[in-house]
Design a protein around this motif. Structure first.
Motif, short mmCIF file in Angstrom:
data_model
loop_
_atom_site.label_atom_id
_atom_site.label_comp_id
_atom_site.label_asym_id
_atom_site.label_seq_id
_atom_site.Cartn_x
_atom_site.Cartn_y
_atom_site.Cartn_z
N THR A 16 10.12 -4.87 -1.28
CA THR A 16 10.21 -4.77 -2.74
C THR A 16 9.04 -3.92 -3.25
O THR A 16 7.97 -3.91 -2.64
N PRO A 17 9.25 -3.20 -4.36
CA PRO A 17 8.15 -2.39 -4.89
C PRO A 17 7.01 -3.27 -5.40
O PRO A 17 7.23 -4.37 -5.91
N VAL A 18 5.81 -2.78 -5.25
CA VAL A 18 4.64 -3.46 -5.81
C VAL A 18 4.52 -3.09 -7.29
O VAL A 18 4.74 -1.95 -7.68
N ALA A 19 4.19 -4.09 -8.11
CA ALA A 19 3.90 -3.85 -9.53
C ALA A 19 2.53 -4.44 -9.84
O ALA A 19 2.14 -5.46 -9.25
N ALA A 73 2.30 5.16 -3.54
CA ALA A 73 1.79 4.76 -2.23
C ALA A 73 0.32 5.11 -2.04
O ALA A 73 -0.39 4.43 -1.29
N ALA A 74 -0.16 6.13 -2.73
CA ALA A 74 -1.55 6.55 -2.58
C ALA A 74 -2.53 5.49 -3.10
O ALA A 74 -3.72 5.54 -2.78
N LEU A 75 -2.04 4.54 -3.89
CA LEU A 75 -2.91 3.52 -4.49
C LEU A 75 -2.97 2.22 -3.69
O LEU A 75 -3.55 1.24 -4.15
N TRP A 76 -2.41 2.20 -2.49
CA TRP A 76 -2.33 0.93 -1.76
C TRP A 76 -3.71 0.33 -1.50
O TRP A 76 -3.87 -0.91 -1.56
N GLU A 77 -4.71 1.14 -1.25
CA GLU A 77 -6.04 0.60 -0.99
C GLU A 77 -6.65 -0.02 -2.25
O GLU A 77 -7.36 -1.03 -2.18
N SER A 78 -6.36 0.56 -3.41
CA SER A 78 -6.82 -0.02 -4.67
C SER A 78 -6.16 -1.37 -4.91
O SER A 78 -6.80 -2.32 -5.39
N ILE A 79 -4.87 -1.46 -4.58
CA ILE A 79 -4.15 -2.72 -4.71
C ILE A 79 -4.78 -3.77 -3.80
O ILE A 79 -5.04 -4.90 -4.21
N GLU A 80 -5.05 -3.39 -2.57
CA GLU A 80 -5.60 -4.34 -1.60
C GLU A 80 -7.01 -4.79 -1.96
O GLU A 80 -7.41 -5.91 -1.64
N GLY A 109 -10.97 -2.53 -8.43
CA GLY A 109 -9.85 -1.73 -7.95
C GLY A 109 -9.96 -0.26 -8.27
O GLY A 109 -9.12 0.54 -7.87
N ARG A 110 -11.02 0.10 -9.04
CA ARG A 110 -11.23 1.49 -9.47
C ARG A 110 -10.07 1.98 -10.34
O ARG A 110 -9.56 3.09 -10.18
N PHE A 111 -9.68 1.10 -11.26
CA PHE A 111 -8.62 1.41 -12.21
C PHE A 111 -9.22 1.72 -13.58
O PHE A 111 -10.28 1.22 -13.93
N THR A 112 -8.49 2.52 -14.35
CA THR A 112 -8.94 2.93 -15.68
C THR A 112 -7.98 2.41 -16.74
O THR A 112 -6.79 2.70 -16.69
N VAL A 179 5.10 2.36 -3.72
CA VAL A 179 4.60 1.59 -2.58
C VAL A 179 5.41 0.30 -2.49
O VAL A 179 5.63 -0.38 -3.48
N TYR A 180 5.89 0.00 -1.27
CA TYR A 180 6.71 -1.18 -1.03
C TYR A 180 5.93 -2.22 -0.22
O TYR A 180 5.08 -1.88 0.61
N TYR A 181 6.24 -3.47 -0.50
CA TYR A 181 5.61 -4.59 0.19
C TYR A 181 6.67 -5.20 1.09
O TYR A 181 7.65 -5.78 0.62
N THR A 182 6.50 -5.04 2.41
CA THR A 182 7.48 -5.52 3.38
C THR A 182 6.79 -6.44 4.38
O THR A 182 5.95 -5.99 5.16
N PHE A 183 7.13 -7.72 4.30
CA PHE A 183 6.50 -8.72 5.16
C PHE A 183 4.98 -8.57 5.18
O PHE A 183 4.34 -8.57 6.22
N ARG A 184 4.42 -8.42 3.97
CA ARG A 184 2.97 -8.35 3.73
C ARG A 184 2.31 -7.12 4.32
O ARG A 184 1.12 -7.11 4.60
N HIS A 185 3.09 -6.06 4.48
CA HIS A 185 2.57 -4.75 4.87
C HIS A 185 2.98 -3.76 3.78
O HIS A 185 4.01 -3.93 3.12
#
Length: 201
Positions: A16-19, A73-80, A109-112, A179-185
């Protein structure tokens, strides 16, 4: 035919997509960010699955406004970076082993933050899609009441200009890489394998 096997998966995140939800903190008008993967759209309504012990659900009960930010998908590290945090100062007991309190997920998260147009919570500038929304319905989920299904009507949608097809309100599918979240990846979008008869060309 392929044989099947009955299994008992610990989670059902097949993909599922991350929001990232931005919601207003009661009292001080700062905003919290909540990453979720239980979100899907039906016409102009987003259906969200939220834990009752989290900050987002508490904020929505107070204010009822939010921004549904869709990262690429480029923001996955910020999400994590903010994934193991909670905006609840008294971390719920069942979360204490893996989660910690963080009052400023924006900096972590380095968000603005960017002002919204029709709701109070700010948008996340780095996310290519930002949907201002208002809660229209809340339904308890399950017998134990640990979660709530939230219906949120999208009121205004902002999209990075580079993501749009010039002169239209269409998204450039070659530029959009959610970016998709699939079984916590985390996964990025794969190649297109077909087109629905309902697609607007």
């Amino acid at each position: 035919m392929n044989p099947t096997l009955a299994i008992e998966p610990s989670v059902f995140y097949f993909g599922t997509p991350v929001a990232l939800l931005s919601t207003l903190m009661p009292g001080d008008e700062t905003a919290n960010i909540t990453p979720i993967s239980s979100a899907w759209a039906l016409d102009d309504t987003y259906v969200l699955g939220l834990s009752n012990s989290g900050r987002a659900m508490r904020n929505l009960r107070e204010n009822g406004e939010l921004v549904i930010n869709l990262p690429d998908a480029a923001l996955w590290e910020s999400i994590e970076r903010i994934a193991d945090t909670t905006g609840v100062a008294e971390v719920p007991r069942h979360k204490r082993e893996k989660y910690r309190y963080e009052p400023d997920k924006w900096t972590l998260g380095r968000f603005t933050p960017r002002p919204s147009g029709v709701v109070l919570p700010p948008r996340i500038a780095e996310c290519p899609v930002q949907m201002e929304a208002r809660v229209t319905n809340m339904t308890p989920l399950g017998e134990d009441g640990d979660a709530t299904i939230v219906h949120a009507k999208v009121l205004r949608t902002h999209v990075h200009q580079a993501l749009t097809v010039p002169g239209t309100s269409h998204i450039d599918l070659n530029a959009w890489n959610p970016v998709y979240y699939t079984f916590r990846h985390y996964f990025s979008q794969g190649e297109r394998v077909g087109v629905s008869f309902r697609a607007e060309q």
